[in-house]
Every structure is written in structure tokens, then in C-alpha cells.
Write a protein that holds these residues in place. Structure first.
Motif, PDB file in Angstrom:
ATOM      1  N   SER A   1       0.871  -1.170   0.000  1.00 43.08           N
ATOM      2  CA  SER A   1       0.000   0.000   0.000  1.00 43.08           C
ATOM      3  C   SER A   1       0.904   1.215   0.000  1.00 43.08           C
ATOM      4  N   GLY A   2       0.319   2.375  -0.113  1.00 45.53           N
ATOM      5  CA  GLY A   2       1.119   3.591  -0.120  1.00 45.53           C
ATOM      6  C   GLY A   2       1.925   3.772   1.143  1.00 45.53           C
ATOM      7  N   ALA A   3       1.431   3.213   2.263  1.00 46.58           N
ATOM      8  CA  ALA A   3       2.104   3.385   3.544  1.00 46.58           C
ATOM      9  C   ALA A   3       3.192   2.342   3.775  1.00 46.58           C
ATOM     10  N   MET A   4       3.256   1.330   2.937  1.00 46.25           N
ATOM     11  CA  MET A   4       4.220   0.256   3.140  1.00 46.25           C
ATOM     12  C   MET A   4       5.325   0.334   2.092  1.00 46.25           C
ATOM     13  N   ASP A   5       6.507  -0.002   2.517  1.00 48.54           N
ATOM     14  CA  ASP A   5       7.660   0.012   1.624  1.00 48.54           C
ATOM     15  C   ASP A   5       8.100  -1.388   1.230  1.00 48.54           C
ATOM     16  N   PHE A   6       7.272  -2.394   1.493  1.00 49.81           N
ATOM     17  CA  PHE A   6       7.678  -3.766   1.232  1.00 49.81           C
ATOM     18  C   PHE A   6       6.484  -4.591   0.760  1.00 49.81           C
ATOM     19  N   CYS A   7       6.780  -5.681   0.105  1.00 45.28           N
ATOM     20  CA  CYS A   7       5.777  -6.684  -0.274  1.00 45.28           C
ATOM     21  C   CYS A   7       6.326  -8.047   0.113  1.00 45.28           C
ATOM     22  N   ILE A   8       5.456  -8.898   0.625  1.00 45.91           N
ATOM     23  CA  ILE A   8       5.797 -10.289   0.888  1.00 45.91           C
ATOM     24  C   ILE A   8       4.838 -11.121   0.056  1.00 45.91           C
ATOM     25  N   THR A   9       5.383 -11.887  -0.865  1.00 37.72           N
ATOM     26  CA  THR A   9       4.571 -12.711  -1.749  1.00 37.72           C
ATOM     27  C   THR A   9       4.855 -14.177  -1.451  1.00 37.72           C
ATOM     28  N   PRO A  10       3.890 -14.883  -0.835  1.00 40.22           N
ATOM     29  CA  PRO A  10       4.085 -16.305  -0.576  1.00 40.22           C
ATOM     30  C   PRO A  10       3.633 -17.159  -1.755  1.00 40.22           C
ATOM     31  N   VAL A  11       4.417 -18.167  -2.076  1.00 43.79           N
ATOM     32  CA  VAL A  11       4.067 -19.131  -3.121  1.00 43.79           C
ATOM     33  C   VAL A  11       4.193 -20.514  -2.495  1.00 43.79           C
ATOM     34  N   ASP A  12       3.055 -21.208  -2.401  1.00 40.61           N
ATOM     35  CA  ASP A  12       3.033 -22.557  -1.817  1.00 40.61           C
ATOM     36  C   ASP A  12       2.980 -23.589  -2.927  1.00 40.61           C
ATOM     37  N   ASP A  13       3.731 -24.669  -2.750  1.00 46.71           N
ATOM     38  CA  ASP A  13       3.611 -25.811  -3.651  1.00 46.71           C
ATOM     39  C   ASP A  13       3.868 -27.080  -2.838  1.00 46.71           C
ATOM     40  N   ALA A  14       3.960 -28.193  -3.499  1.00 50.26           N
ATOM     41  CA  ALA A  14       4.111 -29.476  -2.817  1.00 50.26           C
ATOM     42  C   ALA A  14       5.424 -29.588  -2.052  1.00 50.26           C
TER      43      ALA A  14
ATOM     44  N   ILE B   1      10.433 -11.451  -0.767  1.00 54.03           N
ATOM     45  CA  ILE B   1      10.380 -10.151  -0.099  1.00 54.03           C
ATOM     46  C   ILE B   1      10.947  -9.112  -1.048  1.00 54.03           C
ATOM     47  N   ASP B   2      10.156  -8.076  -1.285  1.00 52.44           N
ATOM     48  CA  ASP B   2      10.564  -6.978  -2.161  1.00 52.44           C
ATOM     49  C   ASP B   2      10.500  -5.659  -1.404  1.00 52.44           C
ATOM     50  N   GLY B   3      11.414  -4.763  -1.731  1.00 54.75           N
ATOM     51  CA  GLY B   3      11.377  -3.416  -1.174  1.00 54.75           C
ATOM     52  C   GLY B   3      12.311  -3.231  -0.007  1.00 54.75           C
ATOM     53  N   ARG B   4      11.833  -2.462   0.978  1.00 53.63           N
ATOM     54  CA  ARG B   4      12.619  -2.131   2.172  1.00 53.63           C
ATOM     55  C   ARG B   4      11.980  -2.774   3.381  1.00 53.63           C
ATOM     56  N   LEU B   5      12.745  -3.580   4.082  1.00 52.89           N
ATOM     57  CA  LEU B   5      12.245  -4.286   5.249  1.00 52.89           C
ATOM     58  C   LEU B   5      12.737  -3.574   6.498  1.00 52.89           C
ATOM     59  N   GLY B   6      11.802  -3.042   7.251  1.00 53.75           N
ATOM     60  CA  GLY B   6      12.126  -2.330   8.478  1.00 53.75           C
ATOM     61  C   GLY B   6      11.327  -2.862   9.645  1.00 53.75           C
ATOM     62  N   ARG B   7      11.441  -2.191  10.766  1.00 56.17           N
ATOM     63  CA  ARG B   7      10.757  -2.614  11.992  1.00 56.17           C
ATOM     64  C   ARG B   7       9.253  -2.740  11.782  1.00 56.17           C
TER      65      ARG B   7
ATOM     66  N   ARG C   1       6.408 -25.908   5.659  1.00 52.07           N
ATOM     67  CA  ARG C   1       7.829 -26.227   5.696  1.00 52.07           C
ATOM     68  C   ARG C   1       8.162 -27.211   4.596  1.00 52.07           C
ATOM     69  N   PRO C   2       9.328 -27.194   4.007  1.00 51.99           N
ATOM     70  CA  PRO C   2      10.411 -26.256   4.276  1.00 51.99           C
ATOM     71  C   PRO C   2      10.106 -24.865   3.728  1.00 51.99           C
ATOM     72  N   LEU C   3      10.682 -23.871   4.385  1.00 48.85           N
ATOM     73  CA  LEU C   3      10.485 -22.475   4.025  1.00 48.85           C
ATOM     74  C   LEU C   3      11.745 -21.931   3.374  1.00 48.85           C
ATOM     75  N   THR C   4      11.567 -21.308   2.217  1.00 52.70           N
ATOM     76  CA  THR C   4      12.648 -20.608   1.531  1.00 52.70           C
ATOM     77  C   THR C   4      12.243 -19.145   1.417  1.00 52.70           C
ATOM     78  N   ILE C   5      13.160 -18.248   1.723  1.00 55.02           N
ATOM     79  CA  ILE C   5      12.889 -16.812   1.624  1.00 55.02           C
ATOM     80  C   ILE C   5      13.793 -16.234   0.546  1.00 55.02           C
ATOM     81  N   ASP C   6      13.155 -15.703  -0.494  1.00 50.17           N
ATOM     82  CA  ASP C   6      13.875 -15.109  -1.627  1.00 50.17           C
ATOM     83  C   ASP C   6      14.087 -13.625  -1.344  1.00 50.17           C
ATOM     84  N   LEU C   7      15.339 -13.238  -1.205  1.00 53.30           N
ATOM     85  CA  LEU C   7      15.700 -11.855  -0.881  1.00 53.30           C
ATOM     86  C   LEU C   7      16.178 -11.074  -2.097  1.00 53.30           C
TER      87      LEU C   7
END
Length: 102
Positions: free
Chosen positions: A7-20, A27-33, A48-54
């Protein structure tokens, strides 16, 4: 796949993709507190297992780096970090391990 929109107030996006084979969180953008609650919720909801794409992460403050380090220590695989973010993450890992010793 679920999508947590920016949204306009957020500087980040988290997009989860689930598969078998588990969940990939992109994670896109700026990750802050202010993003840590969303990151925690996304990680908790992940299969699980969880992979985080930075690869889309442009900036992370100390609190975000510490959170990513804790998620990694809990078993998540961090991939796609830029050389600069990889260096910052290594520093966060070292601080986390040193604080465990004391």
C-alpha cells in the motif's frame, strides 16, 4: 498463492508461493521494523520447508536483519541476497551467536 499487497504506507511486499515442496516467500522493497509483524505472520503460516527469496530486497534495518537471522536459525533457507545484504546478514548471524554465548 496468497499475496500480501503493498500500500502507499508500506515500503515492502511479501509474496508467498506454496507448492508441494513447501513455501517460498519473496520479499521486495525495504524491510524495516514496521514490517516485522507481517514477516512473522508469513513465516508462521508457511508450509515447511520455508525458503525466503531476498533478491527483491533493497534495504533492511538492523531489526529486520536480526529477524531474518532468527528465521534462518529456525530452519528457513535464505536465497538471492545481494552481496551487500549477504554481508549484513552474516554480521547479524555473528551478533546472534555471540549473544547466545553470553
Amino acid at each position: 498463492a496468497r499475496y500480501l499487497p503493498c500500500s502507499g504506507a508500506m515500503d515492502f511486499c511479501i509474496t508467498p508461493v506454496d507448492d508441494a515442496t513447501g513455501t517460498l516467500l519473496r520479499i521486495d522493497g525495504r524491510l524495516g521494523r514496521d514490517a516485522l509483524g507481517e514477516l512473522a505472520r508469513a513465516c508462521e503460516a508457511a508450509t515447511r520447508p520455508l525458503t525466503i527469496d531476498l533478491s527483491g530486497l533493497r534495504l533492511a534495518n538492523d531489526a529486520a536483519l536480526e529477524a531474518l537471522s532468527r528465521v534462518e536459525a529456525a530452519g528457513a533457507k535464505l536465497v538471492g541476497a545481494s552481496p551487500y545484504l549477504a554481508l549484513l546478514l552474516e554480521s547479524a548471524r555473528t551478533r546472534r551467536l555471540e549473544s547466545k554465548k553470553s
